[in-house]
Write a protein that holds these residues in place. Structure first.
Motif, mmCIF file in Angstrom:
data_model
loop_
_atom_site.group_PDB
_atom_site.id
_atom_site.type_symbol
_atom_site.label_atom_id
_atom_site.label_comp_id
_atom_site.label_asym_id
_atom_site.label_seq_id
_atom_site.Cartn_x
_atom_site.Cartn_y
_atom_site.Cartn_z
ATOM 1 N N ALA A 21 -7.634 11.055 -0.617
ATOM 2 C CA ALA A 21 -7.368 11.838 0.589
ATOM 3 C C ALA A 21 -7.236 13.321 0.255
ATOM 4 C CB ALA A 21 -6.094 11.328 1.266
ATOM 5 N N ASP A 22 -6.577 13.618 -0.867
ATOM 6 C CA ASP A 22 -6.428 15.018 -1.276
ATOM 7 C C ASP A 22 -7.777 15.634 -1.599
ATOM 8 O OD1 ASP A 22 -4.795 17.360 -2.256
ATOM 9 O OD2 ASP A 22 -5.800 16.797 -4.123
ATOM 10 N N LEU A 23 -8.630 14.893 -2.323
ATOM 11 C CA LEU A 23 -9.943 15.410 -2.678
ATOM 12 C C LEU A 23 -10.818 15.613 -1.448
ATOM 13 C CD1 LEU A 23 -10.665 13.394 -5.927
ATOM 14 C CD2 LEU A 23 -10.533 15.871 -5.740
ATOM 15 N N LEU A 24 -10.761 14.682 -0.502
ATOM 16 C CA LEU A 24 -11.540 14.851 0.727
ATOM 17 C C LEU A 24 -11.064 16.065 1.514
ATOM 18 C CD1 LEU A 24 -11.961 11.154 1.931
ATOM 19 C CD2 LEU A 24 -13.746 12.680 1.063
ATOM 20 N N ALA B 292 -15.468 6.720 3.444
ATOM 21 C CA ALA B 292 -15.465 7.878 2.548
ATOM 22 C C ALA B 292 -14.250 7.842 1.636
ATOM 23 C CB ALA B 292 -15.487 9.169 3.370
ATOM 24 N N LEU B 293 -13.087 7.516 2.196
ATOM 25 C CA LEU B 293 -11.861 7.440 1.404
ATOM 26 C C LEU B 293 -11.982 6.383 0.314
ATOM 27 C CD1 LEU B 293 -8.863 8.508 1.268
ATOM 28 C CD2 LEU B 293 -8.264 6.389 2.460
ATOM 29 N N GLU B 294 -12.495 5.220 0.666
ATOM 30 C CA GLU B 294 -12.605 4.135 -0.306
ATOM 31 C C GLU B 294 -13.657 4.433 -1.372
ATOM 32 O OE1 GLU B 294 -13.404 1.269 2.674
ATOM 33 O OE2 GLU B 294 -11.378 0.440 2.665
ATOM 34 N N ASN B 295 -14.730 5.163 -0.988
ATOM 35 C CA ASN B 295 -15.722 5.573 -1.974
ATOM 36 C C ASN B 295 -15.089 6.464 -3.040
ATOM 37 O OD1 ASN B 295 -18.872 5.138 -1.886
ATOM 38 N ND2 ASN B 295 -18.190 5.021 0.257
ATOM 39 N N VAL B 296 -14.275 7.403 -2.591
ATOM 40 C CA VAL B 296 -13.653 8.336 -3.531
ATOM 41 C C VAL B 296 -12.583 7.640 -4.364
ATOM 42 C CG1 VAL B 296 -12.368 10.498 -3.740
ATOM 43 C CG2 VAL B 296 -14.158 10.272 -2.010
#
Length: 372
Positions: A139-142, A116-120
């Motif tokens: 990370a902030d957006l997640l 998920a982190l790498e996708n964002v």
């Protein structure tokens, strides 16, 4: 909407105001294909969510693809915050990857081999952001979408609602000036959709740029959008706030969308005269071609003609369960008009309502809204 189908923005009191010069989205989307032409105008200010609604084949997805640069314009223009992204007459066309646009697709289209982190972080990395900074942004957006603890999860380990939030975070990671959402809740089951819809509305309320939503679901549109634009056969047919569109539908599609019957006639002297000599009470100040809208619950069926109120002979032409009632489609003699009623199950049994059965239908005047 002005005479050209242009969407205007709502001010604090709901009054319409056009976006300031060079602010937000200003577009006329003309896309010509064999047997079909899309021609709609959009003007949406930053911070506003516009929903495009319409039946299958109306041109909603074509409009979204045109905004993203995936369907070239054959006419018109596309300007975002004063910058011309596309204008065929001047041979100007920014490539899709060079447009400040984020997209949330119906099926999310997350990279299955990335976390998920790498996708964002993928978008910022493609724009030259250093790896560490891109990961920190992701990370902030997640965290903002409530998925900080799922940063290391691959898409296959995420629920539908979690995947939708990752897709939203990925779309926001490049700080787009235009956010496009293509049926963003369609892949969710009914239970997840309720929660994710509320979350998405909160995130969109915080989004400071322009957002355009395509959906078939009227509830999604009513909850998520500030304004609606209804498109049929490639042309705009109605525009307004969700409340305005719901109160005064102007096409059969819009009426069905908001669960109302819609009839047309000519208003004169407090009466709406319709085909085949049928009539309904109308507001006394109306004169000329007018509409009458009313819910299915306003329609009453009887085996015999009531002695003291207007009623019309109808034939049952459709019949299906609808919640705790039955949705019945009724057609008047000579097919003058068709309406929908929702009698209770007990009424269906007592009257013996079945396809092709004939009854007398009356409409409660207190539930009819008439307008020009």
């Amino acid at each position: 909407m002005d005479g050209g189908g242009r969407v205007t923005s709502a001010g604090p009191e709901g009054t319409k105001r056009a976006p300031a010069r060079g602010e937000g989205l200003d577009a006329r989307l003309v896309v010509e294909r064999a047997g079909f032409t899309l021609d709609v105008e959009l003007a949406v200010r930053p911070g506003q969510v516009l929903a495009l609604l319409g039946p299958n084949g109306a041109g909603k997805t074509t409009a979204l693809r045109a905004l993203a640069g995936l369907a070239p314009l054959t006419g018109g223009h596309l300007r975002l915050d004063g910058e011309t992204l596309e204008e065929p007459a001047r041979r100007v066309r920014a490539a899709p990857e060079r447009r400040p646009v984020g997209v949330v697709f119906q099926d999310y289209l997350l990279f299955p081999h990335l976390s998920a982190l790498e996708n964002v972080a993928f978008g910022p990395r493609c724009h030259g952001v250093p790896r560490a900074a891109a990961r920190a942004l992701a990370a902030d957006l997640l965290a903002r979408v409530g998925l900080a603890e799922h940063a290391g999860a691959k898409p296959r380990r995420l629920s539908g609602g979690q995947a939708q939030r990752v897709a939203l975070a990925r779309a926001l990671a490049t700080s787009p000036r235009l956010l496009l959402l293509d049926e963003p809740l369609a892949a969710l089951d009914a239970g997840a959709r309720l929660d994710v819809r509320a979350e998405l509305r909160r995130h969109l309320a915080e989004f400071e740029a322009v957002a355009v939503l395509v959906t078939h679901d009227p509830l999604d549109a009513m909850v998520l959008a500030d304004r609606l634009l209804v498109v049929e056969a490639g042309r705009p047919v109605q525009e307004g706030s969700p409340a305005e569109v719901a109160r005064r539908p102007r096409t059969d599609y819009v009426a069905r969308l908001v669960g109302l019957n819609l009839l047309r006639g000519t208003a004169e002297g407090g009466t709406l005269h319709m085909a085949a000599g049928l009539s309904l009470p109308a507001a006394e100040h109306l004169a000329g071609p007018a509409f009458a809208a009313f819910p299915p619950s306003a329609v009453t069926l009887r085996a015999a003609r009531p002695p003291e109120e207007p009623a019309w002979p109808v034939t049952v032409t459709g019949f299906e369960p609808h919640g705790d009632s039955i949705r019945v489609t009724l057609t008047t003699e000579r097919g003058a008009f068709t309406v929908t009623a929702e009698p209770a199950t007990l009424t269906v049994a007592e009257l013996g309502i079945t396809p092709k059965a004939r009854f007398w239908a009356s409409i409660a005047p207190s539930q009819v809204r008439t307008y020009l």
